[in-house]
Design an enzyme around this catalytic site. Structure first.
Site, PDB file in Angstrom:
ATOM      1  N   GLY A  70       0.704  -1.231  -0.040  1.00 13.23           N
ATOM      2  CA  GLY A  70      -0.014   0.015   0.072  1.00 13.23           C
ATOM      3  C   GLY A  70       0.694   1.207   0.219  1.00 13.23           C
ATOM      4  CB  SER A  71      -0.133   4.617   1.207  1.00  9.29           C
ATOM      5  OG  SER A  71      -1.491   4.603   0.783  1.00  9.29           O
ATOM      6  CB  ILE A  72       4.859   2.111   3.014  1.00  7.63           C
ATOM      7  CG1 ILE A  72       4.197   0.662   2.771  1.00  7.63           C
ATOM      8  CG2 ILE A  72       4.212   2.641   4.561  1.00  7.63           C
ATOM      9  CD1 ILE A  72       4.993  -0.101   3.625  1.00  7.63           C
ATOM     10  CG  PHE A  73       5.302   0.926  -3.286  1.00  9.74           C
ATOM     11  CD1 PHE A  73       5.687   1.369  -4.489  1.00  9.74           C
ATOM     12  CD2 PHE A  73       5.768  -0.262  -2.954  1.00  9.74           C
ATOM     13  CE1 PHE A  73       6.520   0.558  -5.248  1.00  9.74           C
ATOM     14  CE2 PHE A  73       6.360  -1.150  -3.648  1.00  9.74           C
ATOM     15  CZ  PHE A  73       6.919  -0.755  -4.628  1.00  9.74           C
TER      16      PHE A  73
END
Lengths: 553, 100
Positions: A279-282
């Site tokens: 998810g958004s940690i990417f």
């Protein structure tokens, strides 16, 4: 007497030949004696043979293995020669009495099974319990039951307790490694079969783990699972310059001394052995790669008013801002639309190239531990480019993500992680995957995310510790689609953010809505505060002190 | 002359026989002692391994953590409690005319 006085020439010659024969015989005997004498000298001066003859039937073949210790030498796993209890049914007088009296000392003895085995015809040897503690063995001995005897065996014990069972691995009943570091010991030829239970004299295998940090992290993650009613959790702490894994926690885990009793959930190593869309940690990688190639600047504006439509799919924001956002704001508010737009501007080929450079697409080779290979999309169209930008469509093990994230905060240098203290050092010439300036910008964004009142990471803030990070709440892919309200909530942290020494990736699997989180399950309410608590707990152990306030004299 | 030689050699042979037998038994005795000592070493090494494991077991974090909290009233330290030598205020310079 005429014969005696007649010494003819032939007699003289005969006696001379006789003497010659005697002399020859004497010479041969002397040579023989000399040979024996020489052999005696040789044997006396040679070193004693180190071969021992063990008179024991090869019933139990043991493998002698070196100990495993943490970075400070704390014992994590070691061999001990423990007495193993066996019975000779032929010598057992009263089967029922033996089983009954044994149960008083060994309460979890399988009575029926033992009775059945003792009754079997023709058997002379039955294991009852292998690897008893000396005290228990003494108690069994004091029972005074005939037909029982002990044999010493090498057994693996884990003195540090339930601290890193997946990483350490398990051994089988003959003390051979099955998984983890134990398996590594076997494949590196450090274990050897022995007939007598002789403890290995090899140097112990030293890990990069710090038992104190590992324990602290594990305890905090266990508390987080309870607090947020999560199904599972992982946490990894890595040194961003050396790649040393200081802590690697997977929960639920199991008691390494009783691995056979572990249930399925406990056996799964989600940190190394499972791949997940994170998810958004990417987005940290997406923004970094776009900044590095001057595709965007921090002030570049993107239109996030409408959901992104690609190939019949819709990409939308969770609690979206519904306005135009700068790159900085896209990071701060974690906008999927914004991240997708940035990635599309950079292009799929560019994105793929950077993911390769970061080490996110290839197999992560970690000496001593196997890491599951990342799952890449079969095609890399615009849709994949956009979804990968916010961490979906590409699945990897959390440890691989954490290792790659070191480059985001350490000045742009790619770091290879290691779990062994003797692990491969970083390449002599550092592999620069980001400009140092871009790394600084990412660090600033991560810090902003934590200190800003609207940052998703604000609950990770700890007074005095300069933590920076990024949240990520990923829907779990299930049955071809996405599960309803089942997420993987993560927080990627770097500290101290000014000049980071460590990254920490904290992940909660399927956290539930609770009263405390006001029925939310996003990473900002569960993973972020957990990361804050973990870092607050381990910072003093890692020698980091709180930032000094300006009021110091 | 020959008789003396024969007698000496015969005596030497008998002495040698005694000597060989004595050396044989002495060697066996020493070997037994060596084996006994090696056995003792092995046992000691095995005991050391057990004791080390026991020490590690008694000092494992999951045991010491609750004991330290309950009996010693200790808590995990916070970063604010860690200071370095350079953090300490420097000693004030002595004023002129004042002896310490």
């Amino acid at each position: 007497m005429p014969e005696a006085t007649h010494l003819t020439t032939s007699d003289a010659a005969g006696s001379a030949a006789f003497s010659a024969r005697v002399l020859l015989l004497l010479l041969v005997v002397l040579c023989g004696l000399a040979a024996i004498g020489g052999q005696t000298v040789r044997v006396a001066t040679s070193r004693p043979s180190t071969e021992t003859i063990a008179v024991s039937e090869p019933i139990a073949r043991n493998w002698s293995r070196p100990a495993i210790v943490d970075r400070n030498g704390v014992l994590l796993a070691s061999d001990v020669a423990l007495p193993s209890l066996y019975a000779d049914p032929k010598l057992v007088i009263d089967r029922d009495e033996v089983v009954e009296r044994l149960r008083t000392v060994l309460p979890d003895l399988d009575e029926r099974d033992l009775l059945r085995q003792l009754g079997e015809e023709g058997r002379r040897f039955i294991w009852i319990r292998r690897g008893l503690t000396p005290r228990l063995a003494q108690q069994v001995h004091d029972l005074g039951l005939p037909g029982l005897a002990f044999r010493k065996e090498l057994r693996r014990v884990y003195p540090a307790g339930q601290i890193a069972p997946h990483l350490l691995g398990q051994v089988d009943v003959d003390n051979r490694g099955l998984s983890g570091i134990e398996r590594f010991i076997d494949t590196s030829d450090l274990a050897q079969p022995v007939l007598a239970p002789v403890v290995s004299t090899r140097a112990p295998v030293r890990l990069t783990l710090d038992v104190a940090v590992q324990h602290a992290v594990r305890q905090e993650m266990q508390a987080a699972i309870t607090r947020y009613k999560a199904r599972a959790a992982t946490a990894v702490v890595m040194d961003v310059r050396s790649g040393a894994l200081v802590a690697a926690v997977t929960l639920p885990d199991f008691d390494p001394g009783r691995a056979a009793a572990a249930d399925e959930e406990g056996r799964l190593d989600r940190l190394f052995g499972g791949v997940y869309e994170l998810g958004s940690i990417f987005k940290a990688f997406t923004v970094a790669m776009a900044l590095d190639g001057d595709v965007v600047t921090l002030d570049s504006v993107f239109d996030a008013r409408e959901p992104l439509q690609i190939a019949g799919r819709k990409i939308d924001d969770y609690h979206g801002q519904k306005r135009k956002l700068t790159t900085r704001e896209i990071f701060l508010h974690s906008s999927n639309i914004g991240a997708g737009l940035i990635a599309l501007k950079a292009g799929g080929a560019y994105q793929r190239q950077y993911l390769d450079r970061f080490g996110l697409t290839g197999d992560l080779v970690l000496e001593g531990a196997g890491v599951a290979a990342p799952l890449l999309p079969q095609r890399w169209t615009e849709l994949e480019t956009a979804t990968i930008a916010y961490g979906h469509g590409l699945a990897m093990a959390p440890v691989q993500f954490a290792a790659a994230s070191a480059a985001l905060v350490n000045g742009g240098v790619r770091i290879w992680p290691s779990i062994l203290a003797s692990g491969r050092a970083q390449p002599a010439r550092p592999v620069q995957v980001l400009k140092a300036d871009v790394s600084r910008q990412i660090r600033d964004l991560m810090r902003l995310n934590v200190v800003d009142a609207k940052g998703t990471g604000r609950r990770a803030d700890v007074a005095g510790l300069e933590i920076g990070g990024k949240t990520g709440t990923a829907d779990i892919a299930r049955n071809g689609g996405y599960a309803e309200r089942a997420v993987i909530a993560s927080f990627l942290a770097a500290f101290p953010i000014g000049q980071p020494r460590y990254v920490a990736l904290v992940t909660l699997f399927e956290p539930q809505p609770t009263i405390e989180t006001k029925a939310q399950i996003t990473a900002g309410v569960n993973a972020a505060p957990t990361a804050g608590r973990v870092i607050a707990r381990i910072a003093p152990l890692l020698g980091l002190r709180a930032a000094r306030t300006a009021s110091a004299p | 002359m020959l008789r003396w030689l024969t007698a000496t050699v015969a005596l030497a042979t008998i002495a040698a026989a005694f000597g060989v037998t004595w050396i044989k038994y002495d060697t066996r005795r020493l070997e037994a002692r060596l084996q006994a000592q090696e056995h003792q070493i092995e046992k000691a090494e095995s005991d050391i391994a057990i004791l080390r494991a026991e020490l590690g077991f008694l000092t494992r974090p999951e045991r010491l953590d609750p004991l330290a909290r309950r009996h010693l009233g200790l808590q995990p330290p916070s970063s604010a409690q860690v200071i370095r030598l350079d953090d300490l205020p420097k000693a004030a310079k002595p004023r002129a005319g004042v002896t310490p």
